[in-house]
Design a protein around this motif. Structure first.
Motif, PDB file in Angstrom:
ATOM      1  N   VAL A 258      37.545  33.824  32.719  1.00  0.00           N
ATOM      2  CA  VAL A 258      38.570  34.825  33.008  1.00  0.00           C
ATOM      3  C   VAL A 258      39.926  34.413  32.451  1.00  0.00           C
ATOM      4  CG1 VAL A 258      39.742  36.177  34.789  1.00  0.00           C
ATOM      5  CG2 VAL A 258      37.340  35.557  35.086  1.00  0.00           C
ATOM      6  N   ILE A 259      40.466  33.291  32.914  1.00  0.00           N
ATOM      7  CA  ILE A 259      41.816  32.875  32.530  1.00  0.00           C
ATOM      8  C   ILE A 259      41.863  32.454  31.071  1.00  0.00           C
ATOM      9  CG2 ILE A 259      43.657  31.237  33.033  1.00  0.00           C
ATOM     10  CD1 ILE A 259      42.697  31.156  35.890  1.00  0.00           C
ATOM     11  N   PRO A 312      35.443  37.713  40.449  1.00  0.00           N
ATOM     12  CA  PRO A 312      36.581  37.205  39.660  1.00  0.00           C
ATOM     13  C   PRO A 312      37.653  36.529  40.505  1.00  0.00           C
ATOM     14  CG  PRO A 312      35.934  39.387  38.893  1.00  0.00           C
ATOM     15  CD  PRO A 312      35.117  39.107  40.112  1.00  0.00           C
ATOM     16  N   ILE A 316      39.002  32.780  39.758  1.00  0.00           N
ATOM     17  CA  ILE A 316      40.405  32.441  39.503  1.00  0.00           C
ATOM     18  C   ILE A 316      40.902  31.397  40.495  1.00  0.00           C
ATOM     19  CG2 ILE A 316      42.753  33.365  39.506  1.00  0.00           C
ATOM     20  CD1 ILE A 316      41.604  35.983  38.443  1.00  0.00           C
ATOM     21  N   ALA A 320      42.038  27.586  39.575  1.00  0.00           N
ATOM     22  CA  ALA A 320      43.379  27.123  39.951  1.00  0.00           C
ATOM     23  C   ALA A 320      43.312  25.868  40.814  1.00  0.00           C
ATOM     24  CB  ALA A 320      44.134  28.239  40.677  1.00  0.00           C
TER      25      ALA A 320
END
Length: 364
Positions: A258-259, A312, A316, A320
């Motif tokens: 995703v990131i 998602p 995330i 993180a």
């Protein structure tokens, strides 16, 4: 004198507050256990990082060994063939991508600086003064320079020198050979001290987790290749320079779910903006969005099982937290660890009611 059938007073454990207190104590016990395990693993990072890399690589190569072994090839020969061919091909691919990014970093840095200047001039048309934009850019650069050391540190700091990096790589390769050749027997031997009543469930949980991890690793590699090829073709067709470095950057970024794809896509759009103008930048942005939609809505559902797929938001947050705790390595390993833990523990938290297979009853 109390009545013989009078209801007894509820104890502190059966009342609502008592039940909440018991759940809080259970949660604190789990949190304490997780903290202790995290502290132990952080002290053993020099060993645990190669072990994690070896397990990921083994998950990539075990299906090939199983395929050859099922067709009569001796397992030691199948392991040798798959490891030599797989490690060679994967190493050549990663080396090509990394070298293309490294060789293009000077030009890429210049293009990004030009992109920032172009973006600043464009934003001034919306009423922002150049001083405000310069202050925002300087604050962003200060934040990146401040947090860059924190991202690169952590577990990655254990492997910071060339010598420790080489030792860690050799340890990962050595462990991977045994995991690929005899991983199932090693897992059963590790669980031998457990009681026989729970040993079977743990063996099954480990096999299920490794199977789902194999699906995750295979899908991530294919998705990274397709992202790099798709976005690279879009950049080449639109005439954007630095196609190979940008495609390599997309390939490497895709391993952070995703990131990574989002950030590398922004870099490609910025380079297109400064070199080819806003129209081409919009086309590149559309290509990036289309490739990522193809990845998320078509490829992952086809290649990845439902047991592996994570929300998602969970991805995330996991990335993180992993980056905060263990830097770059934590960001890369966060989702595989979450996938493995979820697959291994899912049956313990799910109810499995028996299905009624009797024919439906029709009232007379």
């Amino acid at each position: 004198m109390t009545e013989p059938n009078a209801p007894s007073a509820p104890s502190w454990r059966t009342g609502r507050v008592g039940r909440i207190a018991v759940r809080c104590l259970q949660f604190l016990l789990i949190a304490l256990t997780v903290w202790v395990v995290g502290q132990v693993l952080s002290r053993l990072a020099f060993v645990m990082v190669p072990v994690a890399v070896a397990i990921l690589l083994a998950a990539l190569f075990v299906p090939g060994v199983a395929f050859l072994a099922a067709r009569g090839v001796p397992r030691w020969l199948a392991t040798t063939v798959v490891l030599l061919g797989g490690v060679g091909a994967l190493g050549a691919l990663v080396l090509f991508m990394v070298t293309s990014v490294v060789d293009g970093l000077p030009d890429l840095g210049k293009q990004l600086n030009e992109s920032l200047r172009e973006l600043r001039d464009w934003l001034t048309t919306f009423g922002l003064s150049p001083e405000q934009l310069d202050n925002m850019i300087s604050q962003a650069k200060d934040w990146l320079s401040t947090n860059r050391s924190g991202l690169v540190s952590g577990v990655f700091g254990v492997l910071s020198t060339a010598g420790t990096l080489l030792v860690g790589l050799l340890l990962a390769l050595f462990l991977m050979i045994f995991f690929v050749h005899d991983g199932a027997r090693l897992w059963r031997g590790l669980l031998r001290p457990l009681p026989e009543s729970s040993r079977g469930r743990m063996i099954e949980a480990g096999e299920r987790a490794f199977r789902d991890l194999t699906s995750y690793v295979r899908t991530t590699l294919l998705v990274a290749l397709i992202d790099a090829i798709g976005i690279g073709l879009g950049l080449w067709i639109t005439g954007v320079p630095l196609v190979l470095p940008l495609a390599g950057l997309v390939f490497l970024g895709a391993f952070v779910p995703v990131i990574g794809a989002f950030v590398t896509g922004i870099v490609a759009v910025l380079v297109a903006l400064v070199t080819q103008g806003p129209v081409v930048a919009l086309i590149v942005a559309a290509v990036v969005v289309a490739v990522q939609q193809l990845e998320g809505n078509v490829l992952e559902p086809l290649l990845m099982s439902r047991a592996v797929k994570l929300h998602p938001v969970a991805v995330i947050l996991g990335v993180a937290i992993g980056a905060e705790l263990a830097g770059v390595v934590g960001a890369l390993l966060a989702v595989p660890v979450m996938t493995t833990v979820r697959s291994a523990t899912r049956p313990f938290f799910e109810d499995s009611p028996t299905e009624d297979t009797s024919p439906p009853h029709h009232p007379a």
